[in-house]
Motif scaffolding. Structure first.
Motif, PDB file in Angstrom:
ATOM      1  N   UNK A  17       0.870  -1.180   0.000  1.00  0.00           N
ATOM      2  CA  UNK A  17       0.000   0.000   0.000  1.00  0.00           C
ATOM      3  C   UNK A  17       0.907   1.230   0.000  1.00  0.00           C
ATOM      4  N   UNK A  58       0.300   4.267   0.146  1.00  0.00           N
ATOM      5  CA  UNK A  58      -0.134   5.397   0.970  1.00  0.00           C
ATOM      6  C   UNK A  58       0.197   5.213   2.444  1.00  0.00           C
ATOM      7  N   UNK A  59       0.096   3.979   2.934  1.00  0.00           N
ATOM      8  CA  UNK A  59       0.331   3.748   4.359  1.00  0.00           C
ATOM      9  C   UNK A  59       1.646   3.034   4.614  1.00  0.00           C
ATOM     10  N   UNK A  60       2.245   2.474   3.556  1.00  0.00           N
ATOM     11  CA  UNK A  60       3.482   1.707   3.742  1.00  0.00           C
ATOM     12  C   UNK A  60       3.237   0.302   4.258  1.00  0.00           C
ATOM     13  N   UNK A  61       1.975  -0.096   4.355  1.00  0.00           N
ATOM     14  CA  UNK A  61       1.672  -1.441   4.839  1.00  0.00           C
ATOM     15  C   UNK A  61       1.904  -2.463   3.722  1.00  0.00           C
ATOM     16  N   UNK A 118       8.561  -2.189  20.674  1.00  0.00           N
ATOM     17  CA  UNK A 118       9.271  -1.585  19.550  1.00  0.00           C
ATOM     18  C   UNK A 118      10.152  -2.564  18.790  1.00  0.00           C
ATOM     19  N   UNK A 125      10.348  -5.845  16.890  1.00  0.00           N
ATOM     20  CA  UNK A 125       9.284  -6.612  16.222  1.00  0.00           C
ATOM     21  C   UNK A 125       9.529  -8.126  16.292  1.00  0.00           C
ATOM     22  N   UNK A 126       8.635  -8.818  16.944  1.00  0.00           N
ATOM     23  CA  UNK A 126       8.600 -10.284  16.905  1.00  0.00           C
ATOM     24  C   UNK A 126       7.231 -10.652  16.326  1.00  0.00           C
ATOM     25  N   UNK A 150      -0.500 -13.540  13.790  1.00  0.00           N
ATOM     26  CA  UNK A 150      -1.237 -12.551  12.989  1.00  0.00           C
ATOM     27  C   UNK A 150      -0.401 -12.009  11.832  1.00  0.00           C
ATOM     28  N   UNK A 151       0.860 -11.702  12.106  1.00  0.00           N
ATOM     29  CA  UNK A 151       1.715 -11.095  11.068  1.00  0.00           C
ATOM     30  C   UNK A 151       2.337 -12.151  10.157  1.00  0.00           C
ATOM     31  N   UNK A 154       6.586   0.335   8.025  1.00  0.00           N
ATOM     32  CA  UNK A 154       5.619   1.159   7.302  1.00  0.00           C
ATOM     33  C   UNK A 154       6.221   2.490   6.849  1.00  0.00           C
ATOM     34  N   UNK A 155       6.899   3.151   7.787  1.00  0.00           N
ATOM     35  CA  UNK A 155       7.321   4.510   7.410  1.00  0.00           C
ATOM     36  C   UNK A 155       8.443   4.490   6.393  1.00  0.00           C
ATOM     37  N   UNK A 176       6.814   3.825   3.114  1.00  0.00           N
ATOM     38  CA  UNK A 176       6.137   5.088   2.759  1.00  0.00           C
ATOM     39  C   UNK A 176       7.143   6.088   2.215  1.00  0.00           C
ATOM     40  N   UNK A 179       3.086  10.026  -4.040  1.00  0.00           N
ATOM     41  CA  UNK A 179       1.992  10.551  -3.211  1.00  0.00           C
ATOM     42  C   UNK A 179       1.364  11.797  -3.823  1.00  0.00           C
ATOM     43  N   UNK A 205      -4.271   2.057  11.961  1.00  0.00           N
ATOM     44  CA  UNK A 205      -3.035   1.484  11.418  1.00  0.00           C
ATOM     45  C   UNK A 205      -2.065   1.282  12.559  1.00  0.00           C
ATOM     46  N   UNK A 215       1.747  -1.090  13.676  1.00  0.00           N
ATOM     47  CA  UNK A 215       2.859  -1.830  13.099  1.00  0.00           C
ATOM     48  C   UNK A 215       2.647  -3.331  13.218  1.00  0.00           C
ATOM     49  N   UNK A 216       1.946  -3.740  14.270  1.00  0.00           N
ATOM     50  CA  UNK A 216       1.806  -5.166  14.562  1.00  0.00           C
ATOM     51  C   UNK A 216       0.763  -5.326  15.649  1.00  0.00           C
ATOM     52  N   UNK A 217       0.394  -6.574  15.904  1.00  0.00           N
ATOM     53  CA  UNK A 217      -0.505  -6.860  17.012  1.00  0.00           C
ATOM     54  C   UNK A 217       0.132  -6.388  18.321  1.00  0.00           C
ATOM     55  N   UNK A 264       9.198   5.800  17.241  1.00  0.00           N
ATOM     56  CA  UNK A 264       9.714   4.684  16.434  1.00  0.00           C
ATOM     57  C   UNK A 264       8.775   4.315  15.283  1.00  0.00           C
ATOM     58  N   UNK A 265       7.545   4.787  15.330  1.00  0.00           N
ATOM     59  CA  UNK A 265       6.620   4.499  14.222  1.00  0.00           C
ATOM     60  C   UNK A 265       6.933   5.347  12.995  1.00  0.00           C
ATOM     61  N   UNK A 287       5.216  11.579   7.942  1.00  0.00           N
ATOM     62  CA  UNK A 287       4.614  10.274   7.679  1.00  0.00           C
ATOM     63  C   UNK A 287       3.312  10.116   8.457  1.00  0.00           C
ATOM     64  N   UNK A 293       0.510  12.117   7.026  1.00  0.00           N
ATOM     65  CA  UNK A 293       0.024  11.542   5.767  1.00  0.00           C
ATOM     66  C   UNK A 293      -0.863  10.324   6.043  1.00  0.00           C
ATOM     67  N   UNK A 294      -0.366   9.453   6.912  1.00  0.00           N
ATOM     68  CA  UNK A 294      -1.132   8.248   7.236  1.00  0.00           C
ATOM     69  C   UNK A 294      -2.439   8.619   7.934  1.00  0.00           C
ATOM     70  N   UNK A 307      -5.004   9.378   5.412  1.00  0.00           N
ATOM     71  CA  UNK A 307      -5.518   8.168   4.754  1.00  0.00           C
ATOM     72  C   UNK A 307      -6.513   7.446   5.661  1.00  0.00           C
TER      73      UNK A 307
END
Lengths: 805, 284
Positions: free
Chosen positions: A665, A667-670, A726, A728-729, A733-734, A791-792, A795, A804, B184, B186-188, B258-259, B264, B267-268, B271
């Motif tokens: 995506x 727009x969101x970087x997802x 912060x 990421x593990x 879900x991911x 994401x960022x 993006x 964009x 939105x 980053x993760x669960x 950190x996000x 950014x 912008x998000x 959206x």
């Protein structure tokens, strides 16, 4: 007369040997919460240790005042460098030939560094006392950037001042550790200068951390009556820990017992020796009581060994038809405050020089500069053989960049450069002998499985739809063909602290035809108790279910170098096969005596020796085991046991073809992983189910690293990613679905042809995910963007490409 | 990650809890699900001498729906919000939002009261309560009072709740029309990079009323009347949505973490707000 049933097929199936998806015997206890980890160990009178850690990344320690802490009821001791100095334990050697402070000796060099060790009656008192230790610091300028560190007047390692050479040769600056080079620099540069096409890129493989679910810890118990030290801990190499503990403490090695109990994941994090281990031992010796130290998550992420942090500058040359003619690489390696990389002694950059990858590249050069900074020490092989993930990421990105430079399809560019099957054993330009491979077959199978041409058509359609404003999602097709080098390693060039990197297996067959086997390795989740029993079952003809596997207790297991770098199957697995053959050789003599024939008149058949030409005359391994204990056989010792120490003649070279299809995506970087196809060739497959589990786990760690996981610092050296909020593990879900596949190209030098697989998915997975991100933006002009692709940062790619609006 | 020593109290009614709080003063804190407070204690960033656990107080539990008035006890968990069929009928946005909070294990412990009372700008329910125009019921030494959610948040972790007050319940009028909680992360388990709660009522093909609020885009939850105004009376077409999004963005003040950096996040946020409006309108 013997009964010939069950059939041969049934007898093979009963063994649950090679190729059987036997269920993991370990899982009965793990799924019921009955594992026995370090923190489960509770001894009478046991004390608890906890660290005072530095809040600063670089500071002078002016004073440490213990008074208030010692006054707290229940506090037994507070140790500082001053207390350890008389024992010469305030510093310790690292695996990389450097030394590291056990407790801060005059200064601290990274945030979270150990300053004092508090020992108390319970864990809560220890934590309260940590708060009461008053440390006065004087802040010093902080260096977090390795390039800046090499230019800076600030001296990080004052202890090394005046030393113009380290363990790996000359140091050209006070923050420089070594320059290590391989290959032919002049010839490579000559090729680059005259090449049709040269692609150049700086590729950063960011700092991350193995982050096993179980953190590091130890319980030390010094028995002052018999002089014996027992050390339980999270050790991926318990025998090496015993030797190091002996050398450091002066306690004779026979008086040290090191035990690795169940380990909740290692991934390289538990290879090194940490201050917590040393302090637990000292505290137990001082107090005469057992001392436990178990770090928490933040301590694990901030202070124990990180991975990667390689700035890889690459230049790759090719003809205009796309034939690669040369590869040049210079790495600036951020090692943090101490050089505590876990590599074989002679390889300060590990096996990074496997970076020619799967390609037939005639000439290459690699240079690696190691640099000190104010970050945590480490540089371990996080689910990979030493620096192989960095190497695979480097070459798989460089090939993509070259494809862009040439305007070629990246799959085709790989195909025309692969080492051909008829070139094995293949001698690489950087000095390795690849044992076996068939890359073209694997590649074609992978491309067909995902309908590669169809995917490219869909992608082209998507780009057009995006340009027409009909969608905001792009499609990325991430390709990787990786070649690993695992199974360290031949004693002639691989050692850790002088110990050759052989491994071992010892087996005792019991009279009733069951057995116990012990190895020098230690499972941290790999399933050795399941798979090593399968190797033995096929070799000795006793069912895997009748073979107990034990590892991790240095008082009982034969000496081995432990489990990391996918070395267990290539080395200890080979020892298991060889020990099985020793058993079979003696069993054949026993069978010959029992059947009253000459040994040469017997054939081995699955689980028995059969008289040639007389299939009804045989003795099963079970019969033979009994006879070994109850018959007086002329010329033979009673009993049936053997030990084998295996020094591998070469490494093994597993490979694989991975394809990741990713929706992004803009727009969101997802992102969303639509498809992930993983073909692994790990030679002979011992347990397909365990292999599939290993691949799933490794791919998920690769997903984490590529898409968000990092250890990041701010400008003054504060670690910004010290919690799982912060850092990421991925959870279920991911984690996407994975399709696994295989080809099978046995290793010609391994007794059963196996190569090792646990780390392949991480080595191949990271470039596959990353290349998918890059590929999605290729049509819009992206060449390279650094990981992690959170994401960022995705993006930011879209934003910088003007997507964009 | 080992907390300092504390006294643990477990009263069975609100009066006892309130009197404990009054007696112990600022050395005491009430404990709901504990997902914010306990980590702070383990990090020793919060030194709490007395912890007053509310889990045995029955009066703080339960969801009641009386006509279009919904009252939810402070100790109702996210899991209970999700499972409640009656609530899903009258205010489905609560289920949609709660399902985006952390993971099932956290939602079994985490409560609505804890989520709104702590004043953490990362929490999702405060933003949603802005959109709903909810009221928070507080009990203190001087009895009970109501504070509008839109007046409750002063700054990060600073709220209109006095230190000796307990937030006992949340009350709001069931919103008619379409709804959306868009987030939105980053993760669960993560806080929102950006999240938006939107409620839209539709009459004769036009927006009759709207409410727009946002999470983790300022140091308090943000309610944007300007965004609602930009939508009201329109056909909720692209122009109106663009205007509403721009109005909402004028009300936020995100910070870098950190996000990602501010550009950014802005912008998000745009959206996410746009998507929330579109989804709410599609359900109106």
């Amino acid at each position: 007369m013997n009964d010939l049933s069950p059939s041969r097929e049934e007898r093979i199936a009963n063994l649950k040997g090679l190729g059987c998806s036997r269920k993991r015997v370990e899982d009965v206890r793990f799924t019921q919460g009955k594992g026995n980890y370090v923190d489960d160990i509770k001894l009478p009178g046991m004390l608890q240790g906890d660290f005072v850690r530095s809040p600063y990344a670089h500071a002078r320690v002016i004073s440490v005042n213990k008074e208030a802490a010692l006054a707290l009821p229940g506090v037994i001791a507070v140790l500082t460098a001053e207390d350890l100095a008389p024992l010469n334990l305030h510093w310790m050697p690292t695996l990389a030939g450097d030394k590291q402070m056990v407790l801060a000796d005059g200064k601290v060099l990274f945030q979270g560094q150990e300053v004092a060790f508090v020992v108390a009656e319970d864990r809560y008192i220890a934590a309260d006392a940590v708060e009461l230790v008053e440390v006065e610091y004087e802040e010093l300028p902080v260096l977090t950037d390795p390039f800046a560190a090499l230019e800076s007047d600030v001296v990080l390692r004052e202890d090394l001042e005046g030393q113009s050479a380290g363990a790996h040769g000359p140091r050209r600056h006070h923050n420089h550790i070594f320059l290590w080079e391989e290959g032919d620099k002049a010839a490579t540069e000559q090729v680059l200068d005259s090449a049709d096409v040269v692609a150049e890129e700086m590729i950063y493989y960011h700092r991350t951390h193995p982050c096993p679910l179980e953190t590091c810890g130890a319980v030390a118990s010094m028995d002052k009556v018999n002089g014996k030290l027992t050390l339980w801990g999270t050790f991926q190499a318990p025998h090496v820990v015993r030797t190091v503990a002996s050398l450091l403490s002066g306690i004779e090695e026979h008086n040290i017992r090191v035990v690795s109990p169940d380990i909740g994941g290692g991934f390289g994090n538990k290879v090194g020796v940490y201050p917590g281990y040393v302090c637990s031992i000292v505290a137990s010796i001082v107090t005469g009581r057992p001392v436990k130290w178990v770090e928490d998550r933040m301590e694990n992420l901030m202070a124990t060994a990180f991975a990667r942090d390689y700035w890889m500058k690459g230049r790759i040359a090719a003809t205009k038809e796309g034939k690669i003619t040369g590869l040049w690489c210079h790495v600036t390696a951020d090692h943090g405050a101490f050089d505590a990389c876990a590599d074989p002694t002679k390889f300060p950059a590990g096996f990074f020089h496997i970076c020619t990858g799967s390609y037939d590249i005639p000439v290459a050069y690699v240079g690696v500069d190691g640099v000190y900074t104010n970050k945590a020490p480490g540089g371990v092989a996080y689910r990979c053989s030493f620096r192989v993930t960095e190497a695979a990421y480097f070459i798989e990105r460089m090939v993509e960049v070259l494809a862009i430079e040439l305007g070629m399809d990246a799959a085709e560019l790989r195909r025309i450069n692969f080492i051909r099957a008829d070139q094995f054993p293949y001698h690489s330009a950087l000095g390795w002998e690849y044992d076996s491979g068939d890359y073209h077959t694997a590649w074609d199978k992978a491309l067909a499985a995902v309908d590669y041409a169809g995917l490219r058509r869909e992608q082209a359609g998507r780009v057009e739809a995006f340009k027409r404003g009909e969608t905001r999602k792009l499609l990325g097709i991430g390709l990787t063909h990786f070649t690993e080098i695992v199974g360290a390693g031949p004693v002639k060039n691989c050692d850790i602290l002088g110990m050759g990197m052989f491994d071992s297996c010892e087996i005792r067959i019991h009279p009733t035809g069951s057995a116990i086997a012990r190895l020098g390795t230690i499972s941290q989740g790999q399933g050795h108790a399941t798979t090593f029993a399968q190797i033995l079952a096929s070799e000795i003809g006793l069912p895997a279910d009748s073979i107990t596997i034990e590892e991790g207790d240095t008082d009982t297991a034969p000496y081995g170098l432990g489990t990391y770098g996918s070395r267990s199957t290539p080395v200890a697995g080979a020892a298991a096969a060889m020990v099985g053959r020793k058993i079979r050789a003696k069993a054949q003599m026993i069978a010959a005596w029992l059947l009253e024939v000459h040994e040469g008149d017997l054939d081995w058949d699955v689980d028995r020796f059969v008289v040639k030409g007389a299939p009804e005359r045989f003795k099963t391994m079970k019969d033979i085991a009994y006879a070994a204990y109850n018959q007086a056989i002329p010329g033979l010792e009673p009993g049936l046991e053997a030990v084998s120490y295996y020094d591998p003649p070469n490494m093994t070279y597993p490979f694989g073809a991975y394809i990741c299809v990713m929706e992004i995506d803009v727009d969101t970087g997802e992102h969303e992983i639509r498809q992930f196809y993983a073909l692994d060739d790990c030679g002979t497959r011992i347990n397909p189910m365990v292999i599939e589990g290993q691949v799933h786990g490794g791919l998920t760690e690769a997903l984490a690293i590529a898409m968000g996981q990092e250890i990041a610092y701010d400008d003054i050296g504060n670690c910004k990613t010290a919690t799982l909020m912060d850092f990421f593990i991925p959870t279920a879900w991911e984690t996407p679905n994975y399709t696994t596949d295989f080809t099978e190209t046995p290793s010609p030098h391994h007794p059963i042809g196996a190569k090792g697989v646990g780390e392949s998915p991480n080595v191949g997975g990271v470039p596959a995910f990353s290349n998918a991100v890059h590929d999605a933006f290729r049509a819009f002009g992206l060449r390279h963007a650094h990981m992690p692709h959170d994401h960022w940062r995705i993006w930011k790619i879209a934003n910088q490409l003007g997507l964009h609006g | 990650m080992i907390p300092a020593a504390f006294e643990y109290h477990r009263p069975v009614d609100v009066t006892s809890a309130a009197s404990l709080l009054r007696r112990l003063g600022d050395e005491a804190r009430v404990l709901a699900g504990g997902h914010s407070l306990i980590p702070m204690m383990k990090l020793r960033m919060a030194a709490i001498e007395h912890l007053i656990d509310l889990q045995d107080i029955d009066a703080l539990k339960g969801i009641s729906i009386d006509g279009d008035t919904v009252t939810i006890g402070a100790m109702v968990t996210q899991a209970e919000l999700i499972a409640h069929e009656g609530l899903a009928k009258v205010a489905p946005i609560l289920r949609e939002a709660a399902l985006q909070i952390a993971d099932p294990q956290v939602r079994y412990m985490g409560t609505l009261g804890g989520n709104v009372a702590n004043g953490d700008p990362g929490n999702d329910m405060p933003g949603l309560m802005q959109a709903l125009g909810a009221a928070f019921l507080l009990t203190g030494p001087d009895g009970a009072r109501e504070v509008a959610a839109r007046d409750f948040y002063e700054a990060a972790y600073m709220t209109a709740r006095e230190e000796d007050e307990i937030l006992t319940a949340v009350r709001f009028t069931a919103p008619p029309g379409g709804y959306a909680y868009e987030k939105q992360k980053r993760k669960i388990g993560d806080y929102a990079t950006a999240a938006a709660a939107v409620l839209i009522g539709k009459e004769g093909g036009r927006v009759a009323h709207a409410s727009v609020a946002m999470t983790n885009l300022s140091d308090t939850p943000v309610w944007s009347p300007a965004a609602a105004k930009a939508l009201t009376g329109t056909d909720c077409g692209p122009e109106a949505i663009r205007a509403a999004t721009e109005a909402a963005l004028a009300d936020i003040d995100p910070t870098e973490d950190n996000r990602g950096p501010v550009a950014f996040k802005r912008h998000v946020a745009g959206i996410i707000i746009t998507r929330a409006i579109q989804r709410a309108w599609s359900r109106a």
